[in-house]
Design an enzyme around this catalytic site. Structure first.
Site, mmCIF file in Angstrom:
data_model
loop_
_atom_site.group_PDB
_atom_site.id
_atom_site.type_symbol
_atom_site.label_atom_id
_atom_site.label_comp_id
_atom_site.label_asym_id
_atom_site.label_seq_id
_atom_site.Cartn_x
_atom_site.Cartn_y
_atom_site.Cartn_z
ATOM 1 N N ALA A 31 0.886 -1.159 0.000
ATOM 2 C CA ALA A 31 0.000 0.000 0.000
ATOM 3 C C ALA A 31 0.921 1.205 0.000
ATOM 4 O O ALA A 31 1.700 1.371 0.921
ATOM 5 C CB ALA A 31 -0.840 0.008 1.262
ATOM 6 N N LYS A 32 0.840 2.023 -0.992
ATOM 7 C CA LYS A 32 1.741 3.193 -1.029
ATOM 8 C C LYS A 32 1.178 4.197 -0.030
ATOM 9 O O LYS A 32 0.546 5.194 -0.401
ATOM 10 C CB LYS A 32 1.792 3.729 -2.455
ATOM 11 C CG LYS A 32 3.010 4.544 -2.782
ATOM 12 C CD LYS A 32 3.067 4.832 -4.268
ATOM 13 C CE LYS A 32 3.895 6.042 -4.625
ATOM 14 N NZ LYS A 32 5.242 6.110 -4.077
ATOM 15 N N ALA A 33 1.396 3.870 1.254
ATOM 16 C CA ALA A 33 0.724 4.607 2.329
ATOM 17 C C ALA A 33 1.571 5.793 2.776
ATOM 18 O O ALA A 33 2.776 5.653 3.010
ATOM 19 C CB ALA A 33 0.478 3.681 3.513
#
Ligand code: PMP
Length: 307
Positions: A158-160
């Protein structure tokens, strides 16, 4: 004020100029890092007088996956997302290399670090961007003392937003010790990735990159490089990579949307290969730039034209 202030952006269903797209300081995403984002490039081709967005659909799909992990929902279809992105670029009259930043963020003013029952909003803006890291001179890098966050901590898949604290710690440490970039190990001690890019090595003419279980972001440039290498009959392997394999590699480079393809000159003061750009890296880099700039018809399906 900066020069982008009057440029069009998108926030929660509306198109506004960037200077008017502001959020409340109580916003959940600002307090807890509960957002996910994309980073997309569009390249201006002066001969064709067009701006080409690279692999827009793949970026949309990755954002959708990030959203799922963070219990968010993309509020629009791919077609609507493409329309929003093109409108921002077209009406902003962008005629230079551009970076597009879509992000989905928990926009409620909630005082609880949870994921469920918090509303989210989509925003998209663009900025000018040429090289993020030097792609020509060769980068001096170090193994970070910071360990890459793992799938059961803050998932890198998840490109969080919050996960980028990990990147920022490593990047500042590297720069403050006079290196150009950091390389993370994962929590097993294997090579993971850079602070904002995936990493590759070449050994005995074989292209090797950490596999998807090595706490990496599933990079779209990584996928592009793997595909190009296969098409050039270069042997490719995705597997765990040891630290000293990197020291003793023939070539090494970073791959990412911002970073593009940037070759590594040294790691922890060990010069990689001959200390100049390797043959395989050079071939892949040239091919990559040809494609993203819209100068190779074979890969037209990866490009979205703005004008
Ligand atoms: N890893 C990290 C941590 C990144 O921030 C990026 C940049 N998005 C990448 C890898 C490369 O991903 P992509 O090629 O999709 O830009």
């Amino acid at each position: 004020m900066n020069s982008n202030d009057e440029k069009l952006c998108y926030i929660n269903g509306k198109f506004l100029s960037l200077k008017d797209a502001n959020i409340n300081i109580q916003t959940h995403a600002l307090q807890y890092g509960t957002a996910c984002f994309g980073g997309i490039r569009a390249y201006w081709n002066e001969d064709k007088k067009n701006l080409f967005i690279f692999r827009l659909k793949d970026h949309y799909q990755r954002l959708q996956n990030s959203a799922k992990i963070l219990q968010m929902k993309m509020p629009c279809s791919y077609e609507e997302f493409a329309e929003i992105t093109i409108k921002i670029l077209k009406e902003g009259n962008w005629k230079q290399n551009t970076y597009i930043r879509p992000f989905l963020y928990k926009s409620d003013l909630e005082l609880s670090p949870r994921l469920h029952n918090v509303n989210d909003s989509l925003a998209v803006y663009a900025i000018p961007l040429n090289d993020y890291l030097d792609t020509q001179k060769g980068l001096n890098t170090c193994i970070s003392s910071w360990i890459r966050i793992s799938d059961n901590q803050i998932p890198t898949r998840a490109k969080a937003t919050g996960g980028y604290i990990n990147s920022a710690l490593a990047k500042s440490e590297a720069l403050q010790n006079n290196y150009d970039e950091a390389i993370f190990l994962d929590n097993q001690g294997f090579i993971s990735e850079g602070s904002a890019s995936n990493i590759f090595i070449v050994k005995d003419e074989c292209l090797i990159t950490p596999d998807l279980a090595s706490s990496i972001l599933v990079g779209i440039t990584r996928r592009t490089v793997l595909r190009l290498a296969e098409e050039m009959d270069i042997k490719v392997i995705e597997r765990r990579v040891g630290r000293t394999e990197l020291y003793t590699a023939d070539e090494s480079f970073f791959a990412g949307t911002g970073v593009q393809i940037a070759w590594i000159r040294s790691v922890d003061n060990r010069v990689i290969g001959s200390g100049s750009i390797g043959a395989i890296t050079k071939t892949l880099q040239e091919k990559y730039f040809e494609i993203v700039k819209g100068n190779n018809n074979k890969y037209d399906s990866w490009l979205t034209k703005v004008y």
